[in-house]
Design a protein around this motif. Structure first.
Motif, PDB file in Angstrom:
ATOM      1  N   ASN A   1       0.701  -1.235   0.097  1.00  0.00           N
ATOM      2  CA  ASN A   1       0.026   0.012   0.119  1.00  0.00           C
ATOM      3  C   ASN A   1       0.888   1.273  -0.129  1.00  0.00           C
ATOM      4  N   SER A   2       1.863   1.211   0.687  1.00  0.00           N
ATOM      5  CA  SER A   2       2.703   2.218   0.882  1.00  0.00           C
ATOM      6  C   SER A   2       3.858   2.534  -0.075  1.00  0.00           C
ATOM      7  N   GLY A   3       4.187   1.087  -0.631  1.00  0.00           N
ATOM      8  CA  GLY A   3       5.506   1.177  -1.371  1.00  0.00           C
ATOM      9  C   GLY A   3       6.742   1.181  -0.592  1.00  0.00           C
ATOM     10  N   GLN A   4       6.680   0.794   0.602  1.00  0.00           N
ATOM     11  CA  GLN A   4       7.766   1.005   1.404  1.00  0.00           C
ATOM     12  C   GLN A   4       8.186  -0.299   2.233  1.00  0.00           C
ATOM     13  N   LEU A   5       9.336  -0.454   2.715  1.00  0.00           N
ATOM     14  CA  LEU A   5       9.725  -1.583   3.382  1.00  0.00           C
ATOM     15  C   LEU A   5       9.245  -1.441   4.739  1.00  0.00           C
ATOM     16  N   ARG A   6       8.809  -2.348   5.690  1.00  0.00           N
ATOM     17  CA  ARG A   6       8.449  -2.383   6.910  1.00  0.00           C
ATOM     18  C   ARG A   6       9.043  -3.455   7.912  1.00  0.00           C
TER      19      ARG A   6
ATOM     20  N   THR B   1       9.361   2.578   8.884  1.00  0.00           N
ATOM     21  CA  THR B   1       9.197   2.091   7.257  1.00  0.00           C
ATOM     22  C   THR B   1      10.469   2.664   6.792  1.00  0.00           C
ATOM     23  N   VAL B   2      11.079   1.977   5.993  1.00  0.00           N
ATOM     24  CA  VAL B   2      12.385   2.307   5.121  1.00  0.00           C
ATOM     25  C   VAL B   2      11.906   2.404   3.778  1.00  0.00           C
ATOM     26  N   PRO B   3      12.403   3.513   3.374  1.00  0.00           N
ATOM     27  CA  PRO B   3      11.983   3.712   1.875  1.00  0.00           C
ATOM     28  C   PRO B   3      12.657   3.142   1.098  1.00  0.00           C
ATOM     29  N   LEU B   4      12.401   2.695  -0.279  1.00  0.00           N
ATOM     30  CA  LEU B   4      12.909   1.716  -1.200  1.00  0.00           C
ATOM     31  C   LEU B   4      14.335   2.395  -1.622  1.00  0.00           C
ATOM     32  N   GLU B   5      14.413   3.906  -1.902  1.00  0.00           N
ATOM     33  CA  GLU B   5      15.430   4.621  -2.478  1.00  0.00           C
ATOM     34  C   GLU B   5      16.185   5.242  -1.246  1.00  0.00           C
TER      35      GLU B   5
ATOM     36  N   ILE C   1       9.924  -9.587  -2.235  1.00  0.00           N
ATOM     37  CA  ILE C   1       8.595  -9.257  -1.431  1.00  0.00           C
ATOM     38  C   ILE C   1       9.278  -8.984  -0.079  1.00  0.00           C
ATOM     39  N   GLY C   2      10.475  -8.861   0.256  1.00  0.00           N
ATOM     40  CA  GLY C   2      11.252  -7.988   1.365  1.00  0.00           C
ATOM     41  C   GLY C   2      12.595  -8.659   1.372  1.00  0.00           C
ATOM     42  N   VAL C   3      13.161  -8.053   2.303  1.00  0.00           N
ATOM     43  CA  VAL C   3      14.602  -8.532   2.821  1.00  0.00           C
ATOM     44  C   VAL C   3      14.994  -9.101   3.843  1.00  0.00           C
ATOM     45  N   LEU C   4      15.951  -9.916   3.929  1.00  0.00           N
ATOM     46  CA  LEU C   4      16.286 -10.599   5.392  1.00  0.00           C
ATOM     47  C   LEU C   4      17.821 -10.383   5.529  1.00  0.00           C
ATOM     48  N   GLN C   5      17.684  -9.572   6.938  1.00  0.00           N
ATOM     49  CA  GLN C   5      19.176  -8.927   7.089  1.00  0.00           C
ATOM     50  C   GLN C   5      19.815  -9.578   8.326  1.00  0.00           C
ATOM     51  N   ALA C   6      21.208  -9.997   8.554  1.00  0.00           N
ATOM     52  CA  ALA C   6      21.761 -10.363   9.472  1.00  0.00           C
ATOM     53  C   ALA C   6      22.924  -9.105   9.964  1.00  0.00           C
ATOM     54  N   LEU C   7      22.775  -8.830  11.200  1.00  0.00           N
ATOM     55  CA  LEU C   7      23.604  -7.515  11.640  1.00  0.00           C
ATOM     56  C   LEU C   7      24.601  -7.856  12.644  1.00  0.00           C
ATOM     57  N   ASN C   8      25.613  -7.320  12.368  1.00  0.00           N
ATOM     58  CA  ASN C   8      26.730  -7.314  13.405  1.00  0.00           C
ATOM     59  C   ASN C   8      27.428  -8.828  13.218  1.00  0.00           C
ATOM     60  N   LYS C   9      28.255  -9.248  12.619  1.00  0.00           N
ATOM     61  CA  LYS C   9      28.890 -10.442  12.533  1.00  0.00           C
ATOM     62  C   LYS C   9      30.029 -10.441  13.731  1.00  0.00           C
ATOM     63  N   THR C  10      29.828 -11.291  14.582  1.00  0.00           N
ATOM     64  CA  THR C  10      30.626 -11.493  15.716  1.00  0.00           C
ATOM     65  C   THR C  10      32.029 -12.132  15.275  1.00  0.00           C
TER      66      THR C  10
ATOM     67  N   GLU D   1      -0.993   2.216   9.798  1.00  0.00           N
ATOM     68  CA  GLU D   1       0.162   1.241   9.626  1.00  0.00           C
ATOM     69  C   GLU D   1       0.948   1.487   8.390  1.00  0.00           C
ATOM     70  N   SER D   2       0.131   1.699   7.123  1.00  0.00           N
ATOM     71  CA  SER D   2       0.661   2.091   5.891  1.00  0.00           C
ATOM     72  C   SER D   2       1.280   3.412   5.839  1.00  0.00           C
ATOM     73  N   HIS D   3       1.107   4.080   6.749  1.00  0.00           N
ATOM     74  CA  HIS D   3       1.741   5.672   6.810  1.00  0.00           C
ATOM     75  C   HIS D   3       2.714   5.305   7.758  1.00  0.00           C
ATOM     76  N   GLY D   4       3.193   4.196   8.183  1.00  0.00           N
ATOM     77  CA  GLY D   4       4.388   4.078   8.922  1.00  0.00           C
ATOM     78  C   GLY D   4       4.047   4.470  10.606  1.00  0.00           C
TER      79      GLY D   4
END
Ligand code: ADP
Length: 403
Positions: free
Chosen positions: A65-70, A86-90, A142-151, A378-381
């Motif tokens: 709906n919002s075209g952004q990632l959440r 929400t995180v913008p695509l750009e 459809i989305g992004v999977l992230q792993a953060l801070n490699k030990t 929620e679609s407005h973040g």
């Protein structure tokens, strides 16, 4: 992404890789055993952090709906604030992984101009390194999977990328399946809810056919028919709205507008209803900066909150519509002096078709209004919040980005 192993590396990594694949198989089994989206997402992020040896992991999904990632799930304890972000695509790392449909390693997040600092600034988390992979279904992200801070000292390597990509492939299938299931669930629930007014209509029309019915009873039954047809009509409209929002087919047109002016327009619409219960409406929104949102959709939210504030208010009560700037957002609140919501009902208030048990005595309803309002906010973040004290009143509030 293809991995470029040397023979030496492969021999050294072999036992680790084997262990990882065993664990991946286990996770895949868990993923296929549930259709509950929150459970799925948590299984995925827990596995992502464990398999890549990182401090945290998170999943962002496209809000069509919002075209952004959440942020939909994170191993970070600060989830309460995260899911409002929400995180913008750009101009964001997650956005570029999503659009390019390629994995990305960022070894020093602080120096990457695309790093979306809002996440770190709104949570106590400090992102140093990121490995992100796209979640792809039918050739579309459809989305992004992230792993953060490699030990450990070495940073992310190819086998981390491969592991996370394999996990993401399984995760995407599981997420899409869970969503399809949710949709069929919605239809089943809807059909079930239609049965109650339909049963009332069938019963009353049968009774009306009797010739020996006293005139006053007849009027009473005609009244019931009229109320139940109204409810059915409202239900079908709201159901369509919700189905559109849930499937991501609703289009959001953002534009800058003045909240005070929109609130005034909405108050004008509900005044006749408020007058019939001698309820006074107070607008406290003047002098606020413009917001950037879909005006029509926010109008729907405000009208829903205002009509609820009237429906569940006492005769001669008050309603206050106010606004307050907090950071880069405007928080709008609708406060009433009504019957309030019991604490045990509060966690369910935004669920589809949920009505507080004694609500029927106060007003006819569908139990869909707040579900729709929550989705729109929620679609407005933002997040639709509620605070309530029984016999004192209820306040609903939500925030929108400033223009
Ligand atoms: P509806 O009003 O059509 O039943 P909603 O989704 O708008 O559906 O609201 C769900 C339930 O939440 C209502 O049935 C009512 O029990 C409760 N509710 C909503 N707003 C208020 C309010 N301002 N004060 C008290 N109860 C409320």
């Amino acid at each position: 992404m293809t991995s470029e192993y040397t023979g030496k590396e492969r021999r050294r990594d072999y036992p680790i890789m084997l262990k990882r694949y065993e664990r991946l198989l286990e996770v895949t089994r868990t993923l296929t055993s549930t259709l509950e989206l929150p459970v799925l997402l948590h299984t995925i992020i827990a596995a992502a952090a464990e398999l890549t040896g990182t401090e945290a992991a998170s999943i962002l999904l496209l809000d069509a709906n919002s075209g952004q990632l959440r942020f939909e799930a994170t191993t970070n304890e600060d989830l309460v604030t995260m899911d409002e972000i929400t995180v913008p695509l750009e101009g964001s790392i997650a956005g570029s992984i999503f659009t390019s449909m390629k994995p990305l390693i960022i070894s020093d997040a602080a120096s990457d101009p695309r790093h979306f600092r809002k996440v770190d600034s709104q949570t106590s988390f400090d992102t140093r390194s990121i490995l992100g992979v796209p979640l792809i279904s039918k050739d579309k992200p459809i989305g992004v999977l992230q792993a953060l801070n490699k030990t450990g000292p070495d940073g992310f390597d190819n086998s981390d990328v491969q592991t996370l990509e394999t996990l993401a492939a399984q995760a995407a299938i599981a997420i899409v399946n869970a969503r399809l299931f949710q949709q069929s669930d919605l239809i089943a629930e809807m059909v079930h809810e239609l049965r109650t007014p339909l049963a009332a209509l069938t019963a009353t029309s049968h009774i009306l056919m009797r010739t020996d019915l006293p005139a006053e009873r007849r009027a009473e039954f005609v009244g019931t028919i009229s109320e139940e047809t109204d409810r059915l009509a409202k239900m079908t409209t709201e159901f369509l709205d919700l189905a559109r929002l849930e499937s991501g087919r609703a289009r959001f047109e953002r534009e800058p507008f003045e909240m005070a002016e929109l609130a005034h327009e909405c108050v004008g619409i509900v005044i006749p209803q408020a007058d019939s219960k001698n309820i006074a409406l107070h607008e406290q929104l003047l002098g606020l900066p413009n917001v950037l949102a879909d005006r029509g959709k926010i109008k729907q939210v405000l009208l829903n909150l205002l009509t609820n504030a009237i429906k569940y208010n006492r005769d001669g009560g008050h309603i206050y519509v106010a606004g307050e700037v907090k950071g880069k957002r405007l928080t709008v609140s609708v406060r009433d002096t009504g019957k309030g919501i019991p604490p045990e009902a509060l966690p369910h208030i935004f669920e589809k078709f949920y009505r507080v048990p004694d609500s029927e005595g106060w007003s006819q309803g569908t139990g869909l209004g707040l579900t729709i309002a929550k989705r729109i906010v929620e679609s407005h973040g933002g997040k639709l919040n509620v605070e309530s004290t029984v016999n004192t009143g209820t306040t609903f509030s939500f925030s929108l980005p400033l223009a």
